[in-house]
Design a protein around this motif. Structure first.
Motif, PDB file in Angstrom:
ATOM      1  N   LYS A 147       0.838  -1.205   0.000  1.00 46.23           N
ATOM      2  CA  LYS A 147       0.000   0.000   0.000  1.00 46.23           C
ATOM      3  C   LYS A 147       0.867   1.247   0.000  1.00 46.23           C
ATOM      4  O   LYS A 147       0.624   2.204  -0.749  1.00 46.23           O
ATOM      5  CB  LYS A 147      -0.915   0.020   1.230  1.00 46.23           C
ATOM      6  N   LEU A 148       1.883   1.249   0.859  1.00 48.10           N
ATOM      7  CA  LEU A 148       2.779   2.398   0.919  1.00 48.10           C
ATOM      8  C   LEU A 148       3.501   2.592  -0.406  1.00 48.10           C
ATOM      9  O   LEU A 148       3.608   3.707  -0.924  1.00 48.10           O
ATOM     10  CB  LEU A 148       3.786   2.221   2.055  1.00 48.10           C
ATOM     11  N   GLU A 149       3.985   1.485  -0.981  1.00 47.68           N
ATOM     12  CA  GLU A 149       4.704   1.571  -2.250  1.00 47.68           C
ATOM     13  C   GLU A 149       3.804   2.088  -3.360  1.00 47.68           C
ATOM     14  O   GLU A 149       4.212   2.927  -4.181  1.00 47.68           O
ATOM     15  CB  GLU A 149       5.285   0.213  -2.627  1.00 47.68           C
ATOM     16  N   SER A 150       2.573   1.617  -3.400  1.00 44.98           N
ATOM     17  CA  SER A 150       1.627   2.065  -4.422  1.00 44.98           C
ATOM     18  C   SER A 150       1.366   3.562  -4.302  1.00 44.98           C
ATOM     19  O   SER A 150       1.312   4.283  -5.311  1.00 44.98           O
ATOM     20  CB  SER A 150       0.314   1.291  -4.284  1.00 44.98           C
ATOM     21  N   ALA A 151       1.220   4.029  -3.069  1.00 42.06           N
ATOM     22  CA  ALA A 151       0.972   5.454  -2.853  1.00 42.06           C
ATOM     23  C   ALA A 151       2.179   6.287  -3.265  1.00 42.06           C
ATOM     24  O   ALA A 151       2.039   7.321  -3.933  1.00 42.06           O
ATOM     25  CB  ALA A 151       0.627   5.706  -1.392  1.00 42.06           C
ATOM     26  N   LEU A 152       3.371   5.849  -2.902  1.00 48.34           N
ATOM     27  CA  LEU A 152       4.583   6.581  -3.258  1.00 48.34           C
ATOM     28  C   LEU A 152       4.778   6.631  -4.776  1.00 48.34           C
ATOM     29  O   LEU A 152       5.211   7.646  -5.318  1.00 48.34           O
ATOM     30  CB  LEU A 152       5.799   5.925  -2.596  1.00 48.34           C
ATOM     31  N   PRO A 168       8.977   2.147  10.294  1.00 46.12           N
ATOM     32  CA  PRO A 168       9.671   1.377   9.264  1.00 46.12           C
ATOM     33  C   PRO A 168      11.104   1.014   9.654  1.00 46.12           C
ATOM     34  O   PRO A 168      11.766   0.290   8.912  1.00 46.12           O
ATOM     35  CB  PRO A 168       9.678   2.342   8.074  1.00 46.12           C
ATOM     36  N   ILE A 169      11.578   1.526  10.785  1.00 44.62           N
ATOM     37  CA  ILE A 169      12.965   1.271  11.206  1.00 44.62           C
ATOM     38  C   ILE A 169      13.011   0.973  12.700  1.00 44.62           C
ATOM     39  O   ILE A 169      12.143   1.398  13.465  1.00 44.62           O
ATOM     40  CB  ILE A 169      13.896   2.467  10.899  1.00 44.62           C
ATOM     41  N   VAL A 170      14.056   0.281  13.116  1.00 42.55           N
ATOM     42  CA  VAL A 170      14.204  -0.043  14.531  1.00 42.55           C
ATOM     43  C   VAL A 170      14.655   1.173  15.342  1.00 42.55           C
ATOM     44  O   VAL A 170      14.386   1.267  16.548  1.00 42.55           O
ATOM     45  CB  VAL A 170      15.186  -1.226  14.712  1.00 42.55           C
ATOM     46  N   GLY A 171      15.326   2.124  14.678  1.00 42.52           N
ATOM     47  CA  GLY A 171      15.910   3.246  15.402  1.00 42.52           C
ATOM     48  C   GLY A 171      14.928   4.069  16.207  1.00 42.52           C
ATOM     49  O   GLY A 171      15.270   4.552  17.305  1.00 42.52           O
ATOM     50  N   ASP A 191      11.446  -0.846   2.772  1.00 37.30           N
ATOM     51  CA  ASP A 191      11.792  -1.166   1.381  1.00 37.30           C
ATOM     52  C   ASP A 191      11.211  -0.163   0.379  1.00 37.30           C
ATOM     53  O   ASP A 191      11.926   0.312  -0.503  1.00 37.30           O
ATOM     54  CB  ASP A 191      11.345  -2.589   1.043  1.00 37.30           C
ATOM     55  N   PRO A 192       9.914   0.206   0.472  1.00 36.61           N
ATOM     56  CA  PRO A 192       9.386   1.192  -0.478  1.00 36.61           C
ATOM     57  C   PRO A 192      10.059   2.558  -0.348  1.00 36.61           C
ATOM     58  O   PRO A 192      10.151   3.302  -1.326  1.00 36.61           O
ATOM     59  CB  PRO A 192       7.902   1.286  -0.102  1.00 36.61           C
ATOM     60  N   LEU A 193      10.534   2.884   0.860  1.00 35.96           N
ATOM     61  CA  LEU A 193      11.177   4.175   1.089  1.00 35.96           C
ATOM     62  C   LEU A 193      12.568   4.228   0.477  1.00 35.96           C
ATOM     63  O   LEU A 193      13.117   5.313   0.261  1.00 35.96           O
ATOM     64  CB  LEU A 193      11.248   4.460   2.588  1.00 35.96           C
ATOM     65  N   VAL A 194      13.141   3.065   0.203  1.00 35.20           N
ATOM     66  CA  VAL A 194      14.417   3.001  -0.501  1.00 35.20           C
ATOM     67  C   VAL A 194      14.185   3.143  -2.000  1.00 35.20           C
ATOM     68  O   VAL A 194      14.926   3.839  -2.701  1.00 35.20           O
ATOM     69  CB  VAL A 194      15.145   1.677  -0.181  1.00 35.20           C
ATOM     70  N   LEU A 211      12.911   9.825  19.277  1.00 39.63           N
ATOM     71  CA  LEU A 211      12.284  10.878  18.496  1.00 39.63           C
ATOM     72  C   LEU A 211      12.625  10.795  17.013  1.00 39.63           C
ATOM     73  O   LEU A 211      11.807  11.156  16.171  1.00 39.63           O
ATOM     74  CB  LEU A 211      12.695  12.249  19.026  1.00 39.63           C
ATOM     75  N   GLU A 212      13.826  10.327  16.673  1.00 40.96           N
ATOM     76  CA  GLU A 212      14.189  10.308  15.262  1.00 40.96           C
ATOM     77  C   GLU A 212      15.249   9.266  14.955  1.00 40.96           C
ATOM     78  O   GLU A 212      15.978   8.808  15.837  1.00 40.96           O
ATOM     79  CB  GLU A 212      14.660  11.681  14.796  1.00 40.96           C
ATOM     80  N   GLY A 213      15.300   8.896  13.694  1.00 44.84           N
ATOM     81  CA  GLY A 213      16.290   7.952  13.182  1.00 44.84           C
ATOM     82  C   GLY A 213      16.391   8.150  11.685  1.00 44.84           C
ATOM     83  O   GLY A 213      15.897   9.146  11.140  1.00 44.84           O
ATOM     84  N   LYS A 214      17.005   7.190  10.987  1.00 43.27           N
ATOM     85  CA  LYS A 214      17.162   7.286   9.536  1.00 43.27           C
ATOM     86  C   LYS A 214      16.993   5.920   8.899  1.00 43.27           C
ATOM     87  O   LYS A 214      17.335   4.899   9.496  1.00 43.27           O
ATOM     88  CB  LYS A 214      18.536   7.847   9.167  1.00 43.27           C
ATOM     89  N   THR A 215      16.474   5.920   7.676  1.00 45.34           N
ATOM     90  CA  THR A 215      16.418   4.692   6.894  1.00 45.34           C
ATOM     91  C   THR A 215      17.824   4.358   6.413  1.00 45.34           C
ATOM     92  O   THR A 215      18.762   5.151   6.559  1.00 45.34           O
ATOM     93  CB  THR A 215      15.500   4.858   5.675  1.00 45.34           C
ATOM     94  N   VAL A 216      17.978   3.191   5.795  1.00 44.79           N
ATOM     95  CA  VAL A 216      19.301   2.787   5.308  1.00 44.79           C
ATOM     96  C   VAL A 216      19.838   3.727   4.235  1.00 44.79           C
ATOM     97  O   VAL A 216      21.046   3.811   4.024  1.00 44.79           O
ATOM     98  CB  VAL A 216      19.273   1.336   4.771  1.00 44.79           C
TER      99      VAL A 216
END
Length: 250
Positions: A147-152, A168-171, A191-194, A211-216
């Motif tokens: 769903k997320l990938e389709s929207a993006l 979407p991340i452990v951080g 994965d869709p965010l990559v 409060l915050e982190g980053k995707t790969v």
């Protein structure tokens, strides 16, 4: 509204957990957000038990907001088995979009939204093997990621934001008990965010996370669960503001 010539501001918060007794308790927060930003983003668990009565209270509280509102539902909004009714009531607000695998453009910024699901992160992700119940659980996580990938994939704007409830991340769940990490999000949502990079990701759900982190691939991810924001910054209004540059003319 605080629109400036070269930027757009988004105020984001999740986990409002509005109850039937919440009338009058959220208007101040929403008024502040409406004054501080050009749009308001709501990251799920908008109601406490997913009751239509709670959604009506929240819709009334949101009546003070004079800027566009974009939201996703959370697990609490599904508790009573009528998420479509909750969504319908909230979307009676003139300028409120509740996304479930859809995308919307607000002030030239594309926003893709989905609830997401749990399942764990990285090597700790649950695999679709064994009992049919496990396979159904994993399939739910996969479907939410799709769903997320389709929207993006629908967005063609220069600036894009992803809106989720689950992380979407452990951080951004670190700080919660390690034992419940698998129930707070899923790497499948990363994965869709990559594949379709965005300017930022907002989610809630992890009340005691980070409060915050980053995707790969370096995309900032912000946990805007209201209890976390209140505990982390008790002297500030319980929302996070993101400022993005206005799209340049083509």
């Amino acid at each position: 509204m605080v629109t400036q010539a070269n930027n757009i501001r988004f105020a984001a918060v999740g986990d409002l957990h509005c109850t039937k007794e919440s009338a009058g308790t959220l208007r101040g927060l929403f008024a502040q957000a409406s004054e501080a930003a050009d749009a308001l983003l709501l990251c799920g668990d908008l109601t406490d038990y997913g009751l239509p009565e709670e959604a009506r209270v929240l819709a009334d509280e949101l009546s003070v907001v004079s800027v566009p509102i974009v939201a996703v539902l959370g697990n609490h909004d599904h508790e009573s088995g009528v998420p479509d009714e909750v969504r319908r009531i909230l979307m009676s607000h003139a300028d409120l979009h509740v996304l479930d695998g859809e995308a919307v453009e607000v002030l030239g910024v594309g926003i893709a939204g989905a609830k997401g699901f749990c399942g764990g992160f990285g090597r700790g992700s649950l695999g679709a093997w064994g009992e049919s119940a496990i396979k159904a659980f994993v399939n739910e996580a996969i479907q939410e990621a799709l769903k997320l990938e389709s929207a993006l994939a629908k967005l063609r704007t220069q600036q894009r934001i992803a809106l989720l409830h689950y992380s979407p991340i452990v951080g951004t769940v670190e700080g919660e008990p390690v034992e419940i990490f698998p129930f707070l999000g899923s790497s499948r949502l990363e994965d869709p965010l990559v594949r379709y990079p965005v300017a930022a990701v907002f989610h809630g759900h992890a009340h005691r996370g980070a409060l915050e982190g980053k995707t790969v691939n370096g995309v900032p991810v912000y946990n805007v669960a209201k209890p976390l924001l209140q505990r982390s910054h008790p002297d500030r209004p319980a929302f996070r503001v993101l400022e993005l540059p206005r799209a340049s003319p083509t």
